[in-house]
Design an enzyme around this catalytic site. Structure first.
Site, PDB file in Angstrom:
ATOM      1  N   GLU A   1     -63.457  65.005  44.073  1.00 56.33           N
ATOM      2  CA  GLU A   1     -62.720  64.245  45.098  1.00 56.33           C
ATOM      3  C   GLU A   1     -62.658  65.146  46.314  1.00 56.33           C
ATOM      4  O   GLU A   1     -61.949  66.154  46.319  1.00 56.33           O
ATOM      5  CB  GLU A   1     -61.330  63.874  44.583  1.00 56.33           C
ATOM      6  CG  GLU A   1     -60.683  62.755  45.391  1.00 56.33           C
ATOM      7  CD  GLU A   1     -59.780  63.286  46.487  1.00 56.33           C
ATOM      8  OE1 GLU A   1     -60.255  63.342  47.649  1.00 56.33           O
ATOM      9  OE2 GLU A   1     -58.632  63.640  46.205  1.00 56.33           O
TER      10      GLU A   1
ATOM     11  N   LYS B   1     -56.597  75.581  37.341  1.00 56.81           N
ATOM     12  CA  LYS B   1     -56.697  76.646  38.344  1.00 56.81           C
ATOM     13  C   LYS B   1     -56.146  76.077  39.638  1.00 56.81           C
ATOM     14  O   LYS B   1     -56.834  75.389  40.375  1.00 56.81           O
ATOM     15  CB  LYS B   1     -58.156  77.092  38.497  1.00 56.81           C
ATOM     16  CG  LYS B   1     -58.336  78.510  39.060  1.00 56.81           C
ATOM     17  CD  LYS B   1     -57.864  78.673  40.500  1.00 56.81           C
ATOM     18  CE  LYS B   1     -58.737  77.940  41.480  1.00 56.81           C
ATOM     19  NZ  LYS B   1     -58.216  78.131  42.901  1.00 56.81           N
TER      20      LYS B   1
ATOM     21  N   SER C   1     -62.473  70.736  49.459  1.00 59.16           N
ATOM     22  CA  SER C   1     -63.371  70.514  50.588  1.00 59.16           C
ATOM     23  C   SER C   1     -64.756  70.083  50.130  1.00 59.16           C
ATOM     24  O   SER C   1     -65.193  70.395  49.014  1.00 59.16           O
ATOM     25  CB  SER C   1     -63.493  71.787  51.423  1.00 59.16           C
ATOM     26  OG  SER C   1     -64.276  72.759  50.739  1.00 59.16           O
ATOM     27  N   THR C   2     -65.447  69.384  51.017  1.00 64.21           N
ATOM     28  CA  THR C   2     -66.801  68.944  50.705  1.00 64.21           C
ATOM     29  C   THR C   2     -67.734  70.136  50.523  1.00 64.21           C
ATOM     30  O   THR C   2     -68.600  70.122  49.633  1.00 64.21           O
ATOM     31  CB  THR C   2     -67.325  68.011  51.809  1.00 64.21           C
ATOM     32  OG1 THR C   2     -66.553  66.805  51.768  1.00 64.21           O
ATOM     33  CG2 THR C   2     -68.788  67.658  51.608  1.00 64.21           C
TER      34      THR C   2
ATOM     35  N   GLU D   1     -63.880  66.809  59.435  1.00 67.45           N
ATOM     36  CA  GLU D   1     -62.512  66.728  58.924  1.00 67.45           C
ATOM     37  C   GLU D   1     -61.685  67.883  59.499  1.00 67.45           C
ATOM     38  O   GLU D   1     -62.029  69.054  59.321  1.00 67.45           O
ATOM     39  CB  GLU D   1     -62.499  66.788  57.400  1.00 67.45           C
ATOM     40  CG  GLU D   1     -61.130  66.584  56.798  1.00 67.45           C
ATOM     41  CD  GLU D   1     -61.147  66.504  55.287  1.00 67.45           C
ATOM     42  OE1 GLU D   1     -60.455  65.641  54.730  1.00 67.45           O
ATOM     43  OE2 GLU D   1     -61.867  67.307  54.663  1.00 67.45           O
TER      44      GLU D   1
ATOM     45  N   ALA E   1     -67.067  73.167  49.370  1.00 67.83           N
ATOM     46  CA  ALA E   1     -66.848  73.731  48.036  1.00 67.83           C
ATOM     47  C   ALA E   1     -67.352  72.776  46.958  1.00 67.83           C
ATOM     48  O   ALA E   1     -67.923  73.200  45.943  1.00 67.83           O
ATOM     49  CB  ALA E   1     -65.366  74.036  47.831  1.00 67.83           C
ATOM     50  N   GLY E   2     -67.168  71.474  47.188  1.00 69.35           N
ATOM     51  CA  GLY E   2     -67.633  70.474  46.232  1.00 69.35           C
ATOM     52  C   GLY E   2     -69.142  70.485  46.054  1.00 69.35           C
ATOM     53  O   GLY E   2     -69.655  70.264  44.947  1.00 69.35           O
TER      54      GLY E   2
ATOM     55  N   CYS F   1     -56.552  63.950  52.627  1.00 71.65           N
ATOM     56  CA  CYS F   1     -57.989  63.665  52.614  1.00 71.65           C
ATOM     57  C   CYS F   1     -58.301  62.230  53.014  1.00 71.65           C
ATOM     58  O   CYS F   1     -59.335  61.961  53.631  1.00 71.65           O
ATOM     59  CB  CYS F   1     -58.578  63.978  51.245  1.00 71.65           C
ATOM     60  SG  CYS F   1     -57.725  63.153  49.883  1.00 71.65           S
TER      61      CYS F   1
END
Length: 482
Positions: free
Chosen positions: A250, A176, A229-230, A383, A232-233, A284
């Site tokens: 990651e 995706k 992104s963190t 970030e 979303a992670g 990143c």
């Protein structure tokens, strides 16, 4: 764009098909529509996962190591043949300078696939170990169908860091890709078709957040591999935890460049050209927080500002360009908002800080440097994902390490010194997944990934292959036969 790509298509079960839903892909340098890209629906995701469980994909799982290696070699050759066109396409999509894109989008994918084809050549699926009673067969098997979700900043490189080891391990993949770079994702499909990979082994379904969310929770997915992104992670990690589903994450970073008091000015500044500004700041692992000894503070602030002002900003397809546009208007406004925050924080703007003159068309931001930044400020803690760096002073090595580690992130970092051993000791004390000494360059043979809010798991190297395998112990009462 390559003539062979029909932009409004998905690749499911070894065949292209028209996309029922499309989204415009915008050229970063002009702000104009490049093409309509595919946007997978929930139904498309269901079909792709079903194809990954089909008979042909199962044959890939059960194939010999030699058979999979041969397929990967054909896949690598097909990617390599398309490399230069792919590099140009990505630069148009996301604004990456073409000199970088030729390497990370044009060459790297085929090299990494070839690396894993070679790595598995000597791989034995089973190992016999003596046991207190009889012996144990330790068996390594494919984890199953992989849902790979990738971002727009390094679309080819970050996708292949999942596709290559997964396929090498015997795992079918549903990719995706991000809608901003939906067009270049179809290159993987073209290459898979040319390489005669079995239908369903690689499915390419670019899509939006809804498509990604459905893929993460789909009952037919055995592992999720995500770069992004963190925030979303965290959501993906929580879902995988609820489902007891393996996941590699990651995520974001706010990495420090620790300049020691013995660093050579000229070579350090040249190294920061890429370590701190690579890919227009849309990286990143960027060394975006520069920590400078107070004894040399003024000298380095002046040199870093001069570096930022000297970078060539312009058309990403021009070989002379070092800083291209950001990926979208939304991303440019986000970066400009952080610059406003920096101006209001009391930090000192020493370079950039605006849209470059004459570049109002497209999504450009001038390379920007803030000095006298408090490490606790938002500018130093969040970030930004653009060409904005901060400079903070420190008194001694211990304070430098403390400041470097005073962040929720832990993806990368750099140390700059004429004493490699001293710099390496500082690197050992930094709480990150990777650190560069006097440069920063990922190594395909070594693991890459983060700690803390920068993620879970590792990619690249043998560790990247292990992420797509599970181990099974078969206990036997009979002794090992000599």
């Amino acid at each position: 764009m390559t003539q062979s790509i029909d932009t409004a298509r998905l690749f499911v079960g070894g065949a292209f098909r028209g996309a029922a839903k499309t989204v415009p892909v915008i050229e970063a340098a002009t702000g104009e529509v490049l093409a309509d890209g595919p946007c997978a629906t929930v139904s498309d995701i269901d079909d792709a996962v079903a194809a990954a469980h089909g008979d042909a994909a199962t044959q890939w799982r059960n194939a010999t190591v030699a058979e999979r290696a041969d397929g990967l070699k054909r896949f690598a050759a097909a990617l390599r043949a398309r490399g230069q066109d792919t590099a140009t396409l990505v630069s148009r999509e996301n604004g990456m300078p073409i000199t970088l894109s030729r390497v990370v989008n044009g060459v790297f994918p085929s090299v990494l696939v070839g690396y894993y084809a070679k790595l598995i050549a000597g791989w034995e699926a089973e190992e016999a170990r003596p046991a207190l009673v009889g012996h144990t067969i330790v068996r390594r098997e494919p984890v199953g169908v992989v849902g790979a979700i990738t971002p727009w900043n390094y679309p080819q490189a970050l996708a292949i860091m999942k596709i290559a080891p997964a396929l090498a391990a015997g795992c079918p993949v549903v990719l995706k890709a991000a809608p901003e770079t939906a067009l270049d994702a179809l290159v993987f499909a073209e290459a898979a078709e040319e390489a005669c990979l079995p239908p369903g082994v690689l499915n390419v379904v670019p899509g939006d957040a809804a498509a990604g969310a459905h893929l993460v929770t789909h009952p037919g997915i055995d592992k999720v591999a995500f770069t992004g992104s963190t925030n979303a992670g965290r959501v993906i990690g929580a879902e995988c935890g609820r489902l007891i589903r393996p996941v590699t994450l990651e995520l974001g970073g706010k990495s420090a460049a620790v300049i020691l008091d013995d660093a050579d000015l000229d070579s350090t500044i040249e190294g920061l050209r890429t370590a701190s500004f690579v890919n227009n700041g849309q990286t990143c692992h960027l060394s975006s927080r520069i920590l400078v000894p107070n004894t040399r503070y003024a000298e380095f602030v002046s040199a870093i500002a001069e570096l930022a002002n000297s970078l060539t900003v312009g058309d990403p397809l021009d070989d002379a360009t070092e800083i291209g546009p950001l990926v979208s208007e939304r991303q440019r406004e986000r970066v400009l908002d952080y610059i406003r925050i920096g101006r209001e924080s009391g930090a000192r703007l020493v370079a950039g800080g605006s849209v470059p003159a004459g570049l109002s068309r497209g999504w450009f931001v001038a390379p920007t440097v803030f000095a006298d930044v408090d490490n606790r400020d938002r500018l130093a803690q969040e970030e930004i994902f653009g060409p904005v760096i901060t400079i903070t002073g420190y008194d001694d090595d211990a304070e430098a390490v403390r400041l470097a580690n005073d962040t929720e992130f832990g993806l990368a970092g750099t140390v700059w010194s004429q004493d490699n051993e001293r710099a390496t000791e500082i690197a050992r004390a930094m709480h990150t997944g990777s650190v560069g000494v006097n440069h920063y360059q990922l190594d395909i043979q070594s693991p890459f990934g983060g700690v803390k809010s920068s993620g879970l798991g590792r990619e690249l190297g043998p560790e990247g292959l292990d992420a797509y395998r599970i181990t099974k112990s078969i206990y036997r009462a009979d002794p090992i036969l000599s």
